[in-house]
Design a protein around this motif. Structure first.
Motif, PDB file in Angstrom:
ATOM      1  N   GLY A  34     -23.901 -85.944  55.045  1.00 28.23           N
ATOM      2  CA  GLY A  34     -22.686 -85.293  54.583  1.00 28.23           C
ATOM      3  C   GLY A  34     -21.712 -86.261  53.960  1.00 28.23           C
ATOM      4  O   GLY A  34     -21.944 -87.475  53.920  1.00 28.23           O
ATOM      5  N   PHE A  35     -20.628 -85.700  53.451  1.00 27.04           N
ATOM      6  CA  PHE A  35     -19.552 -86.523  52.923  1.00 27.04           C
ATOM      7  C   PHE A  35     -18.225 -85.823  53.148  1.00 27.04           C
ATOM      8  O   PHE A  35     -18.155 -84.606  53.304  1.00 27.04           O
ATOM      9  N   THR A  36     -17.192 -86.621  53.199  1.00 29.76           N
ATOM     10  CA  THR A  36     -15.833 -86.141  53.426  1.00 29.76           C
ATOM     11  C   THR A  36     -14.931 -86.687  52.331  1.00 29.76           C
ATOM     12  O   THR A  36     -14.998 -87.876  52.005  1.00 29.76           O
ATOM     13  N   LEU A  54     -24.230 -89.808  58.334  1.00 30.29           N
ATOM     14  CA  LEU A  54     -25.570 -89.465  58.786  1.00 30.29           C
ATOM     15  C   LEU A  54     -25.400 -88.954  60.207  1.00 30.29           C
ATOM     16  O   LEU A  54     -24.830 -89.659  61.049  1.00 30.29           O
ATOM     17  N   GLY A  55     -25.842 -87.731  60.471  1.00 31.08           N
ATOM     18  CA  GLY A  55     -25.623 -87.123  61.777  1.00 31.08           C
ATOM     19  C   GLY A  55     -26.908 -86.775  62.503  1.00 31.08           C
ATOM     20  O   GLY A  55     -27.959 -86.577  61.884  1.00 31.08           O
ATOM     21  N   TYR A  56     -26.816 -86.700  63.826  1.00 35.16           N
ATOM     22  CA  TYR A  56     -27.932 -86.306  64.681  1.00 35.16           C
ATOM     23  C   TYR A  56     -27.394 -85.370  65.755  1.00 35.16           C
ATOM     24  O   TYR A  56     -26.442 -85.715  66.469  1.00 35.16           O
ATOM     25  N   ALA A  57     -27.995 -84.175  65.884  1.00 36.12           N
ATOM     26  CA  ALA A  57     -27.588 -83.206  66.901  1.00 36.12           C
ATOM     27  C   ALA A  57     -28.264 -83.573  68.222  1.00 36.12           C
ATOM     28  O   ALA A  57     -29.469 -83.401  68.387  1.00 36.12           O
ATOM     29  N   ILE A  58     -27.485 -84.100  69.154  1.00 35.17           N
ATOM     30  CA  ILE A  58     -28.006 -84.486  70.462  1.00 35.17           C
ATOM     31  C   ILE A  58     -28.458 -83.250  71.229  1.00 35.17           C
ATOM     32  O   ILE A  58     -29.530 -83.224  71.820  1.00 35.17           O
ATOM     33  N   ASN A  59     -27.626 -82.224  71.222  1.00 35.25           N
ATOM     34  CA  ASN A  59     -27.967 -80.908  71.777  1.00 35.25           C
ATOM     35  C   ASN A  59     -27.176 -79.863  71.009  1.00 35.25           C
ATOM     36  O   ASN A  59     -26.582 -80.178  69.982  1.00 35.25           O
ATOM     37  N   SER A  60     -27.149 -78.643  71.468  1.00 36.39           N
ATOM     38  CA  SER A  60     -26.494 -77.579  70.701  1.00 36.39           C
ATOM     39  C   SER A  60     -24.971 -77.729  70.640  1.00 36.39           C
ATOM     40  O   SER A  60     -24.330 -77.125  69.792  1.00 36.39           O
ATOM     41  N   ASN A 143     -22.969 -76.733  55.358  1.00 41.70           N
ATOM     42  CA  ASN A 143     -21.763 -76.389  56.109  1.00 41.70           C
ATOM     43  C   ASN A 143     -20.572 -77.074  55.459  1.00 41.70           C
ATOM     44  O   ASN A 143     -20.722 -78.120  54.832  1.00 41.70           O
ATOM     45  N   TYR A 144     -19.397 -76.519  55.651  1.00 42.04           N
ATOM     46  CA  TYR A 144     -18.169 -77.097  55.112  1.00 42.04           C
ATOM     47  C   TYR A 144     -17.060 -76.878  56.104  1.00 42.04           C
ATOM     48  O   TYR A 144     -17.165 -76.025  56.995  1.00 42.04           O
ATOM     49  N   GLY A 145     -16.004 -77.652  56.001  1.00 42.22           N
ATOM     50  CA  GLY A 145     -14.909 -77.493  56.946  1.00 42.22           C
ATOM     51  C   GLY A 145     -13.767 -78.446  56.694  1.00 42.22           C
ATOM     52  O   GLY A 145     -13.707 -79.122  55.668  1.00 42.22           O
ATOM     53  N   LEU A 146     -12.876 -78.493  57.659  1.00 40.76           N
ATOM     54  CA  LEU A 146     -11.693 -79.343  57.611  1.00 40.76           C
ATOM     55  C   LEU A 146     -11.781 -80.365  58.732  1.00 40.76           C
ATOM     56  O   LEU A 146     -12.260 -80.065  59.818  1.00 40.76           O
ATOM     57  N   ARG A 147     -11.275 -81.565  58.463  1.00 42.18           N
ATOM     58  CA  ARG A 147     -11.423 -82.666  59.422  1.00 42.18           C
ATOM     59  C   ARG A 147     -10.150 -83.519  59.428  1.00 42.18           C
ATOM     60  O   ARG A 147      -9.625 -83.867  58.378  1.00 42.18           O
ATOM     61  N   ILE A 148      -9.670 -83.844  60.618  1.00 42.95           N
ATOM     62  CA  ILE A 148      -8.529 -84.744  60.791  1.00 42.95           C
ATOM     63  C   ILE A 148      -8.936 -85.796  61.827  1.00 42.95           C
ATOM     64  O   ILE A 148      -9.317 -85.450  62.940  1.00 42.95           O
ATOM     65  N   ILE A 165     -11.473 -82.437  53.569  1.00 43.78           N
ATOM     66  CA  ILE A 165     -12.575 -81.482  53.659  1.00 43.78           C
ATOM     67  C   ILE A 165     -13.887 -82.233  53.830  1.00 43.78           C
ATOM     68  O   ILE A 165     -14.050 -83.340  53.332  1.00 43.78           O
ATOM     69  N   ASN A 166     -14.799 -81.621  54.584  1.00 39.96           N
ATOM     70  CA  ASN A 166     -16.100 -82.246  54.770  1.00 39.96           C
ATOM     71  C   ASN A 166     -17.207 -81.257  54.442  1.00 39.96           C
ATOM     72  O   ASN A 166     -17.060 -80.058  54.598  1.00 39.96           O
ATOM     73  N   PHE A 167     -18.314 -81.817  53.962  1.00 41.91           N
ATOM     74  CA  PHE A 167     -19.511 -81.049  53.628  1.00 41.91           C
ATOM     75  C   PHE A 167     -20.686 -81.686  54.356  1.00 41.91           C
ATOM     76  O   PHE A 167     -20.822 -82.917  54.341  1.00 41.91           O
ATOM     77  N   THR A 168     -21.528 -80.866  54.967  1.00 48.63           N
ATOM     78  CA  THR A 168     -22.681 -81.366  55.702  1.00 48.63           C
ATOM     79  C   THR A 168     -23.904 -80.540  55.300  1.00 48.63           C
ATOM     80  O   THR A 168     -23.833 -79.312  55.238  1.00 48.63           O
ATOM     81  N   TYR A 169     -25.010 -81.227  55.055  1.00 50.44           N
ATOM     82  CA  TYR A 169     -26.259 -80.565  54.740  1.00 50.44           C
ATOM     83  C   TYR A 169     -27.262 -80.901  55.832  1.00 50.44           C
ATOM     84  O   TYR A 169     -27.572 -82.067  56.064  1.00 50.44           O
ATOM     85  N   ARG A 170     -27.735 -79.870  56.529  1.00 49.24           N
ATOM     86  CA  ARG A 170     -28.730 -80.078  57.578  1.00 49.24           C
ATOM     87  C   ARG A 170     -30.112 -80.169  56.928  1.00 49.24           C
ATOM     88  O   ARG A 170     -30.521 -79.275  56.197  1.00 49.24           O
TER      89      ARG A 170
END
Length: 171
Positions: A34-36, A54-60, A143-148, A165-170
């Motif tokens: 993703g990028f912000t 670069l993200g990793y989903a540890i759990n849900s 996914n997209y959203g807001l981040r502070i 704003i942030n954008f993430t692609y799974r």
């Protein structure tokens, strides 16, 4: 600069290898990129910040993020522009989640590097990140959203605040 090249090479190698790592239940990887795009404030200075993650989903409910950011800051007091780099490892925890939206708390550590013309003696060091983000379109891959995120560091000439704003692609 060598450190940045090593980090970018590691992210590239991991990204290529992780595309094949699939989650059995959803047929999607637990990894994301993703990028912000954000406005960054340091004391009375301001600037535009771009951050890659670069993200990793540890759990849900919990994710781990590695990020690299670069900002071009404007200082009216010093009448100059300067660069600010930040490398971070952060954990995001979903504390409020619906079918298509989630609200997450963010905590982590970062390495901050100010340009030498701003802080000659002590221009880099560690910081602590605290923040919050909301993410929309959870059912899709993009996914997209807001981040502070606020970064606290003892050597910085002021508190560091990123909002954008942030954008993430799974994958």
């Amino acid at each position: 600069m060598k450190k940045v090249n090593y980090i970018l090479m590691l992210v590239l190698i991991l990204s290529v290898n992780l595309v094949a790592a699939q989650d059995e239940e959803t047929n999607r990887s637990k990894f994301s990129i993703g990028f912000t795009l954000s406005e960054q404030l340091v004391g009375k200075d301001s600037g535009e910040n771009i951050e890659g993650t670069l993200g990793y989903a540890i759990n849900s409910n919990m994710s781990l993020y590695l990020s690299a950011a670069n900002a071009t800051m404007r200082s009216d007091a010093l009448d100059t522009n300067y660069k600010l780099d930040k490398y971070a490892i952060q954990v995001a925890y979903d504390f409020l989640k619906s079918e298509n939206t989630k609200l997450e708390s963010i905590a982590g550590f970062s390495f901050i590097n100010f340009e030498k013309k701003i802080l000659e003696d002590d221009n880099n060091g560690l910081g602590v990140d605290l923040g919050i983000q909301t993410t929309f379109n959870l059912s899709g891959r993009l996914n997209y959203g807001l981040r502070i995120v606020s970064t606290y560091s003892s050597f910085s000439p002021g508190g560091i605040l990123n909002a954008g704003i942030n954008f993430t692609y799974r994958i």
